[in-house]
Design an enzyme around this catalytic site. Structure first.
Site, short mmCIF file in Angstrom:
data_model
loop_
_atom_site.label_atom_id
_atom_site.label_comp_id
_atom_site.label_asym_id
_atom_site.label_seq_id
_atom_site.Cartn_x
_atom_site.Cartn_y
_atom_site.Cartn_z
N LYS A 126 2.01 -5.40 5.59
CA LYS A 126 1.76 -3.95 5.57
C LYS A 126 0.72 -3.60 4.51
CE LYS A 126 5.27 -1.04 4.37
NZ LYS A 126 4.88 -0.24 3.19
N ARG A 164 -4.97 -1.86 3.56
CA ARG A 164 -6.21 -2.06 2.81
C ARG A 164 -7.35 -2.47 3.74
NH1 ARG A 164 -1.87 -2.33 -0.44
NH2 ARG A 164 -2.04 -2.17 -2.70
N GLY A 212 3.82 5.78 1.39
CA GLY A 212 3.39 5.95 0.00
C GLY A 212 2.04 5.29 -0.24
N ARG A 246 8.30 11.92 -3.33
CA ARG A 246 7.87 10.76 -4.13
C ARG A 246 6.85 11.16 -5.19
NH1 ARG A 246 7.19 5.70 -0.21
NH2 ARG A 246 7.00 4.65 -2.24
N SER A 295 2.82 -0.70 -11.08
CA SER A 295 2.64 -0.21 -9.71
C SER A 295 1.29 -0.64 -9.16
CB SER A 295 2.75 1.32 -9.68
OG SER A 295 2.20 1.81 -8.48
N ASP A 316 10.34 -4.75 -3.04
CA ASP A 316 10.73 -4.25 -1.71
C ASP A 316 11.82 -5.12 -1.07
OD1 ASP A 316 8.83 -2.29 -2.09
OD2 ASP A 316 7.27 -3.37 -0.99
N LYS A 346 11.54 5.14 -4.24
CA LYS A 346 10.97 4.60 -3.00
C LYS A 346 11.27 5.57 -1.84
CE LYS A 346 9.25 0.93 -4.96
NZ LYS A 346 7.80 0.78 -5.14
N ARG A 348 16.79 3.70 -3.57
CA ARG A 348 17.31 2.46 -2.99
C ARG A 348 18.43 1.83 -3.82
NH1 ARG A 348 11.63 -0.18 -0.64
NH2 ARG A 348 11.56 1.12 1.23
N ARG A 367 13.74 -0.24 5.18
CA ARG A 367 14.34 -1.42 4.55
C ARG A 367 15.87 -1.32 4.53
NH1 ARG A 367 9.88 -4.20 4.05
NH2 ARG A 367 8.05 -3.17 3.22
O1 SPQ Z 1 3.93 2.39 1.16
P1 SPQ Z 1 5.29 2.63 0.61
O2 SPQ Z 1 6.00 3.70 1.37
O3 SPQ Z 1 5.28 2.87 -0.88
O4 SPQ Z 1 6.12 1.26 0.86
C1 SPQ Z 1 6.88 0.35 0.04
C2 SPQ Z 1 7.82 -0.41 1.06
O5 SPQ Z 1 9.00 -0.61 0.83
O6 SPQ Z 1 7.27 -0.85 2.07
C3 SPQ Z 1 7.69 1.00 -1.07
F1 SPQ Z 1 8.54 1.88 -0.69
O7 SPQ Z 1 6.04 -0.67 -0.51
C4 SPQ Z 1 5.10 -0.49 -1.59
C5 SPQ Z 1 5.55 -1.32 -2.79
O8 SPQ Z 1 6.83 -0.97 -3.23
C6 SPQ Z 1 3.75 -0.97 -1.11
C7 SPQ Z 1 2.78 -1.27 -2.21
C8 SPQ Z 1 1.34 -1.49 -1.88
O9 SPQ Z 1 1.01 -1.77 -0.72
O10 SPQ Z 1 0.53 -1.41 -2.83
C9 SPQ Z 1 3.18 -1.40 -3.52
C10 SPQ Z 1 4.58 -1.18 -3.97
O11 SPQ Z 1 4.70 0.13 -4.51
P2 SPQ Z 1 4.37 0.45 -6.06
O12 SPQ Z 1 4.82 1.88 -6.22
O13 SPQ Z 1 5.21 -0.51 -6.84
O14 SPQ Z 1 2.94 0.28 -6.29
#
Ligand code: SPQ
Length: 425
Positions: free
Chosen positions: A20, A25, A92, A120, A165, A312, A339, A343, A385
């Site tokens: 994903k 990207r 997100g 969020r 993050s 995740d 999230k 969670r 999830r």
């Molecule tokens: O895209 P989204 O909704 O934030 O999805 C999640 C997931 O569980 O699929 C988190 F809820 O993944 C994020 C991950 O937790 C995807 C991501 C990325 O593609 O950069 C990074 C992570 O989030 P973060 O806030 O730690 O940067």
């Protein structure tokens, strides 16, 4: 959805859908670059379709043919002012990374997503972008969507990430591409580096010095071909399924094993799982076939720098822990509270319904095992999830499991139940 399994074993081989994070990207980079970018192995999950929809509304031509995508763009300077609100759905990643991209355009745009996105935190992105000169307005001074962006010329910053993050890091990197000067981002704990890998693949120069990443603004990206590996976060649920059942042996083909994402493999290894990693590709994003066998497992402690490498996967790790001998402690994972849903609370409440010995802490959970899980009426909270965790838990449960709103699983793993059923013997 009603699920009843009678002591199943899992056998066989599947290819989990595309990653994903990398799929999102690939669309973004194809839209930034001028020329035609082609993508294979793209994830047709709802989140990634939201990203495509946003870029179509910015005038980028995107054709979808099953898991192959063609993106034709004249480059970021030629995106058009969108005539309607950009709908980021449940994603997100779309919301946060697009904010970094839209901040440096020369037009006005508005972004909003679903009820979960509206809760969020966005200030973690808005704040550094404002330091770069971005003009972003939003609910509670930019803490929440909807967000309105008046694109403007950005300037480079030096920034130390207050939260581990990848989304914050990536949003700043994408904004920095359009800024004057060289941006430096200090990342105290390493997070997934798909943005950095793809920047290099598209011809940008980006340097890492210890924990600091530097990127100069004004670099042009060149269109190219992107191969998306299978998503280890999706594979994790199948790994969990093989580990919580007896007599199972499954192969998951073509899974991305970027070291910033393989915390789940470190965890099951320490728990004592019997599995093999058969690496097939090492260039750009690393890829492997994973062979997983049912195993006697022991509880462990999970925290610190490992957390961003498995953030995740924690719902399925908690489920696996219910079948481990002894105690598993998950700590330093307070990010789970922001999230798609909280969670920590959701995992603890749902596994408790099934009879697990699990309690929430401020920044994680404590699970004692092994416990026999029972059938129960499970809630997903609209979180993909949580939906997959409930379905995998049903394999180890005595009695029927029902799952409300199972459709949310399509956010990241369309076809999940078909794949799971194809492995059950
Ligand atoms: O895209 P989204 O909704 O934030 O999805 C999640 C997931 O569980 O699929 C988190 F809820 O993944 C994020 C991950 O937790 C995807 C991501 C990325 O593609 O950069 C990074 C992570 O989030 P973060 O806030 O730690 O940067």
């Amino acid at each position: 959805m009603n699920l009843t399994f009678d002591h199943p074993s899992l056998k066989g081989s599947i290819q989990v859908p595309g990653d994903k994070s990398i799929s999102h990207r690939s669309i973004m980079f194809g839209a930034i670059a001028s020329g035609t970018t082609t993508v294979e192995g793209f994830l047709l999950g709802e989140d990634c379709l939201s990203t495509i929809d946003c870029f179509r509304n910015l005038g980028v031509e995107i054709r979808l043919d099953h898991e192959k995508v063609t993106i034709t763009s004249k480059g970021i300077a030629h995106w058009k002012e969108p005539s309607r609100v950009l709908d980021t759905g449940n994603s997100g990643t779309t919301t946060r990374l697009m904010l970094g991209l839209l901040a440096g355009t020369n037009f006005h745009s508005v972004m909003a997503g679903d009820d979960s996105i509206a809760k969020r935190p966005m200030k973690r992105i808005v704040e550094p972008l404002r330091r770069m000169g971005a003009d972003i307005r939003g609910r509670e001074d930019g803490r929440f969507t909807p967000l309105a962006i008046n694109g403007t010329q950005l300037k480079a910053i030096n920034y130390s990430l207050p939260v581990a993050s990848a989304q914050v890091k990536s949003a700043i990197l994408l904004a920095a591409l359009q800024a004057t000067g060289t941006t430096a981002i200090e990342e105290p704990v390493a997070t997934r580096d798909h943005t950095e890998i793809m920047l290099r693949q598209f011809g940008a120069e980006i340097n890492r010095n210890g924990s600091t990443i530097e990127i100069a603004g004004g670099q042009e990206l060149a269109a190219r071909h992107v191969k998306v590996p299978g998503d280890i976060s999706s594979a994790a649920f199948m790994i969990g399924a093989a580990l919580v059942t007896r007599g199972s042996e499954i192969t998951l083909e073509n899974v991305g094993i970027n070291p910033t994402r393989t915390g789940i493999l470190d965890v099951i290894s320490e728990m004592g799982a019997d599995f093999e990693i058969l690496e097939t590709e090492t260039e750009g994003e690393r890829v492997a076939d994973l062979v997983i066998r049912s195993s006697e497992l022991t509880g462990i402690e999970i925290g610190g720098e490992l957390i961003p490498r498995l953030i995740d996967e924690i719902p399925v790790i908690a489920l696996i822990a219910t079948q481990c001998q002894g105690t598993t402690v998950i700590k330093d994972a307070e990010e789970l509270r922001v999230k798609e849903t909280d969670r920590i609370t959701a995992v603890v409440d749902e596994l408790t319904k099934m009879g697990a010995d699990i309690r929430a802490t401020e920044d994680g959970m404590v699970i004692k095992g092994p416990t026999q899980l029972n059938g129960a009426a499970m809630t997903t909270y609209g979180d993909h999830r949580l939906g997959m965790m409930a379905a995998v838990a049903s394999l180890a449960a005595e009695g029927p499991v029902t799952i409300d709103e199972p459709d949310c699983i399509a956010v990241s793993y369309p076809g999940f139940m078909d794949h799971l059923n194809s492995l059950v013997r």
